[in-house]
Motif scaffolding. Structure first.
Motif, PDB file in Angstrom:
ATOM      1  N   GLU A  20      35.351  35.052 -30.519  1.00 26.63           N
ATOM      2  CA  GLU A  20      34.062  35.163 -29.849  1.00 26.63           C
ATOM      3  C   GLU A  20      33.939  34.050 -28.800  1.00 26.63           C
ATOM      4  N   THR A  21      34.952  33.935 -27.936  1.00 25.22           N
ATOM      5  CA  THR A  21      35.020  32.812 -27.002  1.00 25.22           C
ATOM      6  C   THR A  21      33.803  32.737 -26.093  1.00 25.22           C
ATOM      7  N   ARG A  22      33.223  33.867 -25.744  1.00 26.70           N
ATOM      8  CA  ARG A  22      32.109  33.846 -24.784  1.00 26.70           C
ATOM      9  C   ARG A  22      30.873  33.161 -25.345  1.00 26.70           C
ATOM     10  N   TYR A  23      30.734  33.108 -26.672  1.00 28.27           N
ATOM     11  CA  TYR A  23      29.549  32.503 -27.274  1.00 28.27           C
ATOM     12  C   TYR A  23      29.495  30.998 -27.026  1.00 28.27           C
ATOM     13  N   VAL A  24      30.631  30.373 -26.886  1.00 29.27           N
ATOM     14  CA  VAL A  24      30.660  28.912 -26.738  1.00 29.27           C
ATOM     15  C   VAL A  24      31.306  28.513 -25.415  1.00 29.27           C
ATOM     16  N   ASN A  25      31.206  29.367 -24.445  1.00 29.21           N
ATOM     17  CA  ASN A  25      31.867  29.142 -23.165  1.00 29.21           C
ATOM     18  C   ASN A  25      31.468  27.816 -22.536  1.00 29.21           C
ATOM     19  N   GLU A  26      30.165  27.540 -22.546  1.00 27.02           N
ATOM     20  CA  GLU A  26      29.673  26.335 -21.885  1.00 27.02           C
ATOM     21  C   GLU A  26      30.184  25.062 -22.550  1.00 27.02           C
ATOM     22  N   PHE A  27      30.437  25.135 -23.847  1.00 24.84           N
ATOM     23  CA  PHE A  27      30.792  23.933 -24.605  1.00 24.84           C
ATOM     24  C   PHE A  27      32.244  23.961 -25.069  1.00 24.84           C
ATOM     25  N   LEU A  78      27.456  24.870 -33.774  1.00 20.00           N
ATOM     26  CA  LEU A  78      28.282  26.061 -33.533  1.00 20.00           C
ATOM     27  C   LEU A  78      27.507  27.330 -33.896  1.00 20.00           C
ATOM     28  N   ALA A  79      26.820  27.276 -35.032  1.00 17.52           N
ATOM     29  CA  ALA A  79      26.035  28.437 -35.467  1.00 17.52           C
ATOM     30  C   ALA A  79      24.885  28.699 -34.500  1.00 17.52           C
ATOM     31  N   ASP A  80      24.234  27.642 -34.005  1.00 19.18           N
ATOM     32  CA  ASP A  80      23.146  27.808 -33.041  1.00 19.18           C
ATOM     33  C   ASP A  80      23.646  28.417 -31.740  1.00 19.18           C
ATOM     34  N   CYS A  81      24.833  28.028 -31.309  1.00 19.57           N
ATOM     35  CA  CYS A  81      25.416  28.606 -30.093  1.00 19.57           C
ATOM     36  C   CYS A  81      25.586  30.114 -30.238  1.00 19.57           C
ATOM     37  N   GLY A  94      27.105  37.154 -23.900  1.00 23.85           N
ATOM     38  CA  GLY A  94      28.261  36.602 -23.222  1.00 23.85           C
ATOM     39  C   GLY A  94      27.937  35.377 -22.394  1.00 23.85           C
ATOM     40  N   TRP A  95      28.657  35.220 -21.289  1.00 21.38           N
ATOM     41  CA  TRP A  95      28.531  34.006 -20.495  1.00 21.38           C
ATOM     42  C   TRP A  95      27.190  33.920 -19.776  1.00 21.38           C
ATOM     43  N   LEU A  96      26.464  35.072 -19.645  1.00 22.11           N
ATOM     44  CA  LEU A  96      25.168  35.029 -18.978  1.00 22.11           C
ATOM     45  C   LEU A  96      24.197  34.079 -19.674  1.00 22.11           C
ATOM     46  N   THR A  97      24.380  33.930 -20.987  1.00 20.58           N
ATOM     47  CA  THR A  97      23.499  33.040 -21.757  1.00 20.58           C
ATOM     48  C   THR A  97      23.541  31.623 -21.203  1.00 20.58           C
ATOM     49  N   CYS A  98      24.698  31.231 -20.753  1.00 20.92           N
ATOM     50  CA  CYS A  98      24.878  29.845 -20.324  1.00 20.92           C
ATOM     51  C   CYS A  98      24.107  29.525 -19.041  1.00 20.92           C
ATOM     52  N   ILE A  99      23.745  30.540 -18.249  1.00 26.93           N
ATOM     53  CA  ILE A  99      23.012  30.269 -17.003  1.00 26.93           C
ATOM     54  C   ILE A  99      21.593  30.826 -17.054  1.00 26.93           C
ATOM     55  N   LEU A 102      15.919  30.119 -19.560  1.00 24.86           N
ATOM     56  CA  LEU A 102      15.222  29.747 -20.786  1.00 24.86           C
ATOM     57  C   LEU A 102      16.110  28.945 -21.728  1.00 24.86           C
ATOM     58  N   ASN A 103      17.421  29.000 -21.523  1.00 24.71           N
ATOM     59  CA  ASN A 103      18.330  28.301 -22.415  1.00 24.71           C
ATOM     60  C   ASN A 103      18.855  26.989 -21.834  1.00 24.71           C
ATOM     61  N   LEU A 104      18.329  26.601 -20.677  1.00 29.05           N
ATOM     62  CA  LEU A 104      18.826  25.383 -20.037  1.00 29.05           C
ATOM     63  C   LEU A 104      18.561  24.154 -20.917  1.00 29.05           C
ATOM     64  N   ARG A 105      17.395  24.129 -21.563  1.00 26.57           N
ATOM     65  CA  ARG A 105      17.073  22.991 -22.417  1.00 26.57           C
ATOM     66  C   ARG A 105      18.047  22.924 -23.592  1.00 26.57           C
ATOM     67  N   PHE A 106      18.302  24.078 -24.198  1.00 21.90           N
ATOM     68  CA  PHE A 106      19.272  24.127 -25.302  1.00 21.90           C
ATOM     69  C   PHE A 106      20.650  23.694 -24.822  1.00 21.90           C
ATOM     70  N   GLN A 107      21.007  24.192 -23.630  1.00 24.99           N
ATOM     71  CA  GLN A 107      22.322  23.880 -23.074  1.00 24.99           C
ATOM     72  C   GLN A 107      22.497  22.376 -22.871  1.00 24.99           C
ATOM     73  N   HIS A 108      21.491  21.736 -22.292  1.00 21.40           N
ATOM     74  CA  HIS A 108      21.574  20.301 -22.017  1.00 21.40           C
ATOM     75  C   HIS A 108      21.613  19.492 -23.320  1.00 21.40           C
ATOM     76  N   LYS A 109      20.692  19.823 -24.226  1.00 19.31           N
ATOM     77  CA  LYS A 109      20.591  19.094 -25.482  1.00 19.31           C
ATOM     78  C   LYS A 109      21.860  19.241 -26.318  1.00 19.31           C
ATOM     79  N   THR A 110      22.390  20.452 -26.359  1.00 16.67           N
ATOM     80  CA  THR A 110      23.580  20.708 -27.174  1.00 16.67           C
ATOM     81  C   THR A 110      24.810  20.016 -26.588  1.00 16.67           C
ATOM     82  N   GLY A 111      24.982  20.130 -25.284  1.00 19.44           N
ATOM     83  CA  GLY A 111      26.132  19.487 -24.650  1.00 19.44           C
ATOM     84  C   GLY A 111      26.130  17.984 -24.863  1.00 19.44           C
TER      85      GLY A 111
END
Length: 853
Positions: A20-27, A78-81, A94-99, A102-111
């Motif tokens: 499921e590589t697309r789920y964690v693409n950003e990280f 990992l589970a949250d991603c 897929g990768w659309l989630t990363c951009i 609404l998920n930018l805050r999650f993206q920043h905090k998680t990274g």
């Protein structure tokens, strides 16, 4: 157990990155770095855990604890991603989630947090290597790091084997047969691990003892027992749940049940020197008729205070040198029939056995270790040296062998083993509940497309073969169904679980908890990182849980496993489950035997990660909601023994990952929204299937091939309980099971003749057959095969078949591999053996209508 936590996490991480590589693409970069560091650390984490325990170094202890907590947090991330990558229908974005804004805050905090975790783990890696004296860039051999699967992944040791106790059991049986007046007490007294319970259990289960007593009652007396619990346990043995009675009424009931009967009560593992409770119970028991009491205890004074006179106190001796070696090799060389392959191993084995000092539990534990060692001298020498080191630290061969057994477990089995810590002392545990928990929390490694249920069974066999788990009940074919652990094994489990925050006896800051009526609010309020919350009541008991505690459940956001079986809540169960959809990580939901569960709430539809749903024995459950068919990850769906359930929802065939489906009742022709039996043809991964059939129109003429293409199906149960109409047996007769079927249970079959497909040609791989109740009077002529084809059946159960007439000699001819026969209430059977396991002893005939089993 840092090596176990890391192993479980890496299993999940590798699976996610590869499938499921697309789920964690950003990280991906951060997860890859984490994977690389942890894979390197795997090679020496087991040694670090051992050094931490032996040196008792607080710095290393804190470093390992910090690592464990970081891994748990990374696993939650990992589970949250994965959750963030899904839309409302549970599909991946897929990768659309990363951009997606609404998920930018999650993206920043998680990274940011992942980078911090990686930095801390790199620092920990350096510290641990330095502490262990491992050069920072040293390359560790690949074979050291490999997470090898067990050498034996199925049961190979027969737990019913008992060595060196013939004289003990004979003496105690003689005392029991001599009893006439009063209520004589027999004491079995000795240190832990000496085999007191084994002796009592062997006597308790002997056939002549079973025939001698009208009632036999076994009570496990925990160190935290109370008088009322003891009486309720006695009544449960007598078939009375006795809910709501006070102590006086309980004792009156016991007296009523036993009055005029010859009975045997075993009080196992009594600790308390204050035996006033026993004096009160004993005063209310009927006397005479040859009734007796057996007490097992480590304390002589306890046996004496409970009525044991000197003439009837038995002190088990240590096993002799020959019996010790026999017990050891029966386990260590179980895969070779108990025979040692060469004299070099025998020398090492004899030296190891000598250090066990004749204690059966120590011998069994260390022999269980050797069972999993390759038969190579250097491997055995290495284990011998480890055992010597453990004995040098603690002059106790039992605890030394148990500690070594734990240390030698593969990492994934350590997590499975520690799961026993949440259960109360002397608790009888269903194997199925354990396996479902292990699957739900991801403890079990899934390799090469293996079935999760099969992998879970193998893990249980790994603990059982190592003699860390004791068998309580088996099915007719000797498959373990319930188990428990020895109190000395439990002492080790509790200590390790407490040290590693897997489970803590005070219930605080644990990731795993057991539900009992005594559970406190603060145990949930301080455990918002809880991973598993399970019903752990003893057999036939019920949890009573306050509303305030129940409302805290939905705050445990990272809960993977929730088993509320056998629980009664002060608030409405439907109300309790109303917010369950907020537990997005939930993979196992157990609602078995919860009353009154009438329907499942709408919020359950949000549990896209759910793999196991158990609503068995919910007699008031009227329907399953249509959304069940959208839970695509379901592996287990159990709706067995739900008497009010008409059928399952249409579209069930979409659940292509199902491995276990129990209680499937097909829709009738007039139930348009129900699931027809034809949909089963889509469930090609099924390994276990339980069919509940009531009438002929549940199987259409075009649906009789529904089971033929199930290549993975191993177990099939067909029950026609409460059937009506004369055409059902004709339809079942056409419903042909797949050829590779391993076990078949046929219950309440309405026909006078067995189904035509029940024959050795159609079912050439069948090893276990159970036929119970129903109208069968004779077997179809195809059942008897021909000169060239015979059955491969090893275990046969025939129960409550009042009209069935079969000759033993004829059956033997067509079942030459038969080892176990379990027969009850079949009066027309002719010349059947009384004894199983080799058919020793006399012969059962029509004139002698005793039960054979």
């Amino acid at each position: 157990m840092a090596d176990a936590v890391v192993t479980v996490f890496l299993e999940k991480l590798l699976s996610t990155l590869s499938e499921e590589t697309r789920y964690v693409n950003e990280f991906r970069e951060q997860f890859n770095k984490l994977q690389s560091d942890l894979q390197f650390m795997q090679c020496f984490l087991k040694e670090a855990d051992r050094v931490k325990r032996k040196s008792n170094n607080e710095i290393l202890r804190k470093v390992m604890a910090d690592l464990r907590e970081l891994i748990y947090e990374a696993e939650d991330i990992l589970a949250d991603c994965q959750l963030q990558s899904r839309d409302d229908d549970g599909r991946s974005n897929g990768w659309l989630t990363c951009i997606y804004p609404l998920n930018l805050r999650f993206q920043h905090k998680t990274g940011k947090r992942l980078r911090e975790i990686n930095e801390k783990i790199s620092h920990i890696r350096t510290n641990i290597q330095a502490f262990l004296g491992i050069p920072l860039f040293r390359q560790v051999e690949t074979n050291v790091c490999d997470d090898q699967m067990d050498r034996w992944s199925s049961p190979v040791y027969d737990h019913t084997q008992v060595v060196g106790l013939e004289g003990d059991t004979r003496k105690i049986k003689d005392w029991l047969f001599e009893a006439k007046e009063g209520l004589p007490a027999i004491g079995i007294v000795g240190m832990g691990g000496l085999g007191k319970t084994t002796i009592a259990l062997k006597v308790f289960n002997e056939r002549d003892i079973e025939n001698h007593f009208d009632r036999r009652i076994w009570v496990s007396v925990s160190q935290t027992f109370n008088e009322e619990q003891i009486m309720r346990s006695i009544l449960r043995n007598l078939g009375d749940a006795s809910v709501g009675d006070d102590r006086g009424e309980l004792l009156r009931k016991i007296n009523q049940y036993l009055l005029g009967k010859r009975y045997l009560i075993v009080m196992d593992d009594v600790w308390s020197k204050d035996t006033a409770w026993w004096s009160r119970i004993c005063a209310g028991l009927p006397k005479g008729k040859g009734s007796s009491i057996i007490i097992t205890t480590r304390i002589l004074e306890v046996a004496q205070k409970m009525g044991g006179v000197e003439a009837k106190l038995h002190f088990p001796k240590f096993l002799s040198k020959d019996d010790s070696w026999l017990l050891f090799r029966n386990i260590a060389f179980a895969g070779n029939g108990g025979r040692c392959p060469n004299s070099e191993l025998e020398v090492v084995g004899q030296e190891i056995v000598e250090k066990c000092k004749g204690l059966p539990l120590a011998i069994k534990a260390v022999a269980g270790i050797m069972l999993y060692k390759p038969p190579r001298l250097h491997e055995w020498r290495k284990t011998q040296e480890r055992f010597r080191e453990e004995l040098a630290e603690r002059d106790d061969s039992v605890m030394a062998s148990l500690q070594l057994s734990y240390d030698e477990l593969p990492p994934y089995l350590k997590s499975c083993f520690l799961s026993f810590s949440v259960f109360p002392e002397d608790c009888v545990i269903a194997k199925e509940q354990l396996v479902h928990w292990w699957i739900g929390e991801g403890f079990i490694p899934l390799r090469n497309g293996r079935s999760s249920i099969e992998a879970g069974e193998d893990c249980f066999a790994g603990l059982s073969n190592r003699c860390l788990v004791e068998v309580v009940d088996k099915t007719y074919n000797k498959t373990i169904s319930t188990c428990k652990i020895h109190d000395m094994v439990r002492d080790l489990v509790i200590k390790v679980a407490d040290d590693d925050a897997f489970f803590r006896p005070n219930g605080l800051s644990s990731r795993h908890l057991g539900i009992t009526s005594e559970i406190k609010m603060k145990q949930l309020a301080t455990n918002l990182k809880l991973r598993a919350l399970l019903s752990t009541t003893k057999t036939a008991e019920v949890n009573k849980i306050a509303s305030a505690i129940a409302t805290k459940l939905d705050e445990c956001q990272y809960l993977r496993v929730l088993d509320l079986s056998r629980s009664i809540f002060e608030m409405s169960l439907t109300g309790l489950l109303y917010h369950i959809g907020s537990l997005q990580h939930l993979t196992y939901l157990g609602l078995s035997n919860t009353h009154p569960l009438i329907q499942l709430p709408p919020s359950l539809e949000k549990l896209n990660n759910l793999q196991i749903l158990d609503v068995s024995y919910c007699q008031n459950l009227k329907m399953l909601p249509p959304y069940i068919v959208s839970l695509k990850k379901l592996r287990v769906l159990d709706v067995s023994h739900c008497g009010s359930l008409d059928c399952l929802p249409k579209g069930l065939g979409k659940l292509s990952n199902l491995e276990v489906l129990l209680g499937f009742r097909p829709a009738r022709s007039n139930q348009s929204e129900g699931c027809r039996i034809s949909e089963l043809s889509n469930l090609t991964r099924l390994r276990t299937l339980g069919l509940q059939l009531a009438c002929g129109d549940e199987i259409g003429d075009s649906e009789v091939q529904a089971l033929e293409n199930h290549r993975e199906l191993q177990f099939l149960s067909i029950s026609c309980f409460d059937s009506h109409g004369s055409d059902l047996s004709a339809k079942v007769d056409k419903l042909c099971p797949p050829q590779q079927l391993d076990e078949l249970c046929l219950n309440f079959y309405p026909g006078k003749m067995s189904p035509m497909w029940l024959n050795p040609v159609t079912l050439p791989m069948l090893r276990y057959l159970s036929v119970s109740s129903g109208n069968i009077a004779e077997m179809h002529k195809t059942f008897w095969g021909d000169d060239n084809v015979v059955w491969k059946i090893e275990a046969l159960k025939l129960e409550s078949l009042t009209d069935l007439g079969i000759e033993w000699v004829k059956l033997q001819e067509v079942m030459p591999l038969l080892q176990i026969v379990n027969v009850s209430w079949c009066p027309q059977l002719e010349s059947f053996p009384i004894e199983d396991a080799g058919f020793r002893g006399g012969v059962w005939t029509k004139e002698d209508r005793r039960i054979c089993s």
